[in-house]
Write a protein that holds these residues in place. Structure first.
Motif, PDB file in Angstrom:
ATOM      1  N   VAL A 126      45.977  39.861  27.492  1.00 33.13           N
ATOM      2  CA  VAL A 126      46.564  39.558  26.037  1.00 33.13           C
ATOM      3  C   VAL A 126      47.582  40.771  25.878  1.00 33.13           C
ATOM      4  O   VAL A 126      48.715  40.245  25.280  1.00 33.13           O
ATOM      5  N   ALA A 127      47.255  42.085  25.964  1.00 32.61           N
ATOM      6  CA  ALA A 127      48.376  43.185  25.467  1.00 32.61           C
ATOM      7  C   ALA A 127      49.615  43.120  26.617  1.00 32.61           C
ATOM      8  O   ALA A 127      50.458  43.294  26.101  1.00 32.61           O
ATOM      9  N   GLY A 128      48.913  42.702  27.716  1.00 40.12           N
ATOM     10  CA  GLY A 128      50.154  42.380  28.688  1.00 40.12           C
ATOM     11  C   GLY A 128      51.089  41.474  28.400  1.00 40.12           C
ATOM     12  O   GLY A 128      52.303  41.596  28.626  1.00 40.12           O
ATOM     13  N   TYR A 129      50.605  40.291  27.995  1.00 39.15           N
ATOM     14  CA  TYR A 129      51.565  39.028  27.487  1.00 39.15           C
ATOM     15  C   TYR A 129      52.431  39.433  26.350  1.00 39.15           C
ATOM     16  O   TYR A 129      53.654  39.317  26.620  1.00 39.15           O
ATOM     17  N   GLU A 130      51.861  40.244  25.479  1.00 37.57           N
ATOM     18  CA  GLU A 130      52.848  40.820  24.457  1.00 37.57           C
ATOM     19  C   GLU A 130      54.133  41.750  25.024  1.00 37.57           C
ATOM     20  O   GLU A 130      55.117  41.597  24.601  1.00 37.57           O
TER      21      GLU A 130
ATOM     22  N   VAL B 117      50.956  34.846  41.355  1.00 43.49           N
ATOM     23  CA  VAL B 117      51.656  35.943  41.965  1.00 43.49           C
ATOM     24  C   VAL B 117      50.488  37.157  42.386  1.00 43.49           C
ATOM     25  O   VAL B 117      50.992  37.800  43.225  1.00 43.49           O
ATOM     26  N   GLY B 118      49.447  37.104  41.667  1.00 50.89           N
ATOM     27  CA  GLY B 118      48.340  37.866  42.250  1.00 50.89           C
ATOM     28  C   GLY B 118      48.010  37.911  43.668  1.00 50.89           C
ATOM     29  O   GLY B 118      47.513  38.626  44.016  1.00 50.89           O
TER      30      GLY B 118
ATOM     31  N   SER C 183      52.340  45.502  46.841  1.00 50.85           N
ATOM     32  CA  SER C 183      51.418  45.249  45.828  1.00 50.85           C
ATOM     33  C   SER C 183      51.872  44.989  44.555  1.00 50.85           C
ATOM     34  O   SER C 183      53.207  45.106  44.449  1.00 50.85           O
ATOM     35  N   LEU C 184      51.442  44.066  43.708  1.00 49.18           N
ATOM     36  CA  LEU C 184      51.799  43.486  42.599  1.00 49.18           C
ATOM     37  C   LEU C 184      51.986  44.897  41.470  1.00 49.18           C
ATOM     38  O   LEU C 184      53.122  45.072  40.796  1.00 49.18           O
ATOM     39  N   ASP C 185      51.211  45.534  41.684  1.00 50.41           N
ATOM     40  CA  ASP C 185      51.507  47.117  40.758  1.00 50.41           C
ATOM     41  C   ASP C 185      52.786  47.589  41.291  1.00 50.41           C
ATOM     42  O   ASP C 185      53.615  48.053  40.333  1.00 50.41           O
TER      43      ASP C 185
ATOM     44  N   LEU D  45      50.215  44.761  32.148  1.00 50.26           N
ATOM     45  CA  LEU D  45      51.100  43.676  32.433  1.00 50.26           C
ATOM     46  C   LEU D  45      50.433  43.085  33.773  1.00 50.26           C
ATOM     47  O   LEU D  45      50.625  41.896  34.056  1.00 50.26           O
ATOM     48  N   VAL D  46      50.027  43.850  34.837  1.00 50.23           N
ATOM     49  CA  VAL D  46      49.296  43.718  35.899  1.00 50.23           C
ATOM     50  C   VAL D  46      47.909  42.653  35.452  1.00 50.23           C
ATOM     51  O   VAL D  46      47.864  41.459  36.194  1.00 50.23           O
ATOM     52  N   ALA D  47      47.396  43.089  34.563  1.00 47.88           N
ATOM     53  CA  ALA D  47      46.361  42.355  34.217  1.00 47.88           C
ATOM     54  C   ALA D  47      46.627  40.928  33.765  1.00 47.88           C
ATOM     55  O   ALA D  47      45.878  40.054  34.120  1.00 47.88           O
ATOM     56  N   PHE D  48      47.574  40.674  32.938  1.00 47.71           N
ATOM     57  CA  PHE D  48      48.319  39.458  32.625  1.00 47.71           C
ATOM     58  C   PHE D  48      48.869  38.764  33.638  1.00 47.71           C
ATOM     59  O   PHE D  48      48.365  37.449  33.905  1.00 47.71           O
TER      60      PHE D  48
END
Length: 334
Positions: free
Chosen positions: A203-207, A266-267, A280-282, A315-318
């Motif tokens: 959720v923080a990643g989406y923000e 994308v993951g 990597s996505l990171d 961001l990666v978590a989102f």
């Protein structure tokens, strides 16, 4: 959770484009579309029907469609890899390699230009080009091979009232591709009210995605792509550079610009970018958040966002919550 003003405009444009579409596909070949996505546009000269999409699904998996019988369309687009192939650069029939990474075909029916440089103006045109180039077919000869299969003969008569040919095979394939819409992802379930579907970090990643990181300016929900073209600095220092969209438009502003890829699933669809240069996505998030490499034609939207390690992780978590969770059953070939 708020979108930036530019994101709102792009999202609004996406909605208008969909409202203006001609008709919605009538069948999905067994596929389930995310509740976040409206029905994709459907062209008047190739309306999607369940039978046509199912036929296209068979053809997509059939190696007999290729020039030497060794490779199907699915050979570059695997469901478990987000409809990509997991390779930096895509391969062709005969072992040759392309100069660009295989893009995902998720949600391809929503777009108005295809390939990384947007050179194909219709999905049917893109399919035909890949049929000839990627899997090395002579369409007339390949159609004759398909026509020699009794099961295909009957189905083509039912769907097109015609024998398999160089025109209706791409139409069937395009009809199937228009059903490859992203299924419900954890983020879709979260936005629909299932608040335990994602973590607090997501959720923080989406923000961050819609705010400080500036991602949504180009990766606009719900497709997480604006279908436009940008130079993000990846061709800087290459000799010769890939000119990208410039090869199509001949406009300086399009030098080494490439289409914004969807971030849905994308993951699981790495490696990343048009050249498959980031594993990597990171790493992809870090590259974009840092502002990329200096380039005279680089987009002004790409700047150092000065994100912390924690913010990169969020961001990666989102982004990992955008992975589609629909089921898919491979077809039985005639």
């Amino acid at each position: 959770m708020k979108l930036t003003s530019s994101s709102r405009l792009l999202a609004a444009g996406f909605s208008v484009a969909l409202v203006a579409c001609i008709t919605a596909p009538q069948g999905d070949a067994g596929y389930t579309r995310s509740s976040a996505l409206p029905a994709p546009p459907d062209p008047q000269d190739n309306p999607t029907t369940p039978g046509k999409a199912a036929l296209g699904k068979q053809l997509f998996f059939d190696k007999r469609l290729s020039g030497d019988g060794s490779m199907s369309c699915q050979g570059c687009h695997y469901r478990h890899l987000g409809w990509t192939d997991g390779l930096p650069l895509s391969r062709k029939v005969g072992g040759g390699m392309n100069t660009r990474h295989t893009p995902s075909v998720y949600d391809t029916g929503y777009y108005t230009a295809w390939y990384w440089d947007g050179r194909a103006k219709t999905l049917e045109g893109q399919v035909t080009a890949a049929w000839k180039g990627q899997i090395g077919a002579d369409p007339a000869k390949a159609a004759a091979v398909i026509a020699s299969v009794p099961g295909y003969q009957a189905t083509f008569q039912q769907v097109f009232a015609a024998e398999p040919n160089a025109d209706n095979i791409p139409k069937a394939l395009a009809a199937f591709l228009r059903t490859l819409n992203s299924g419900e992802a954890p983020w879709d379930r979260y936005t629909a009210g299932e608040k335990k579907a994602v973590t607090a970090d997501a959720v923080a990643g989406y923000e961050l995605f819609t705010g400080k990181a500036g991602c949504a300016a180009c990766h606009t929900p719900p497709l997480f792509s604006d279908s436009l073209f940008y130079n993000v600095g990846l061709e800087a220092g290459k000799t010769p550079p890939d000119l990208g969209r410039y090869a199509v438009t001949k406009e300086a502003k399009d030098t080494s610009a490439f289409k914004t890829p969807t971030l849905r699933s994308v993951g699981i669809s790495g490696p990343y970018f048009h050249d498959g240069s980031v594993v990597s996505l990171d790493g992809a998030v870090r590259y974009m958040a840092s502002g990329g490499k200096p380039d005279a034609h680089k987009s002004s939207l790409l700047v150092d966002r000065k994100l912390s390690e924690k913010e990169i992780g969020q961001l990666v978590a989102f982004l990992n919550t955008l992975t589609s969770e629909e089921s898919f059953v491979d077809p039985t070939l005639p």
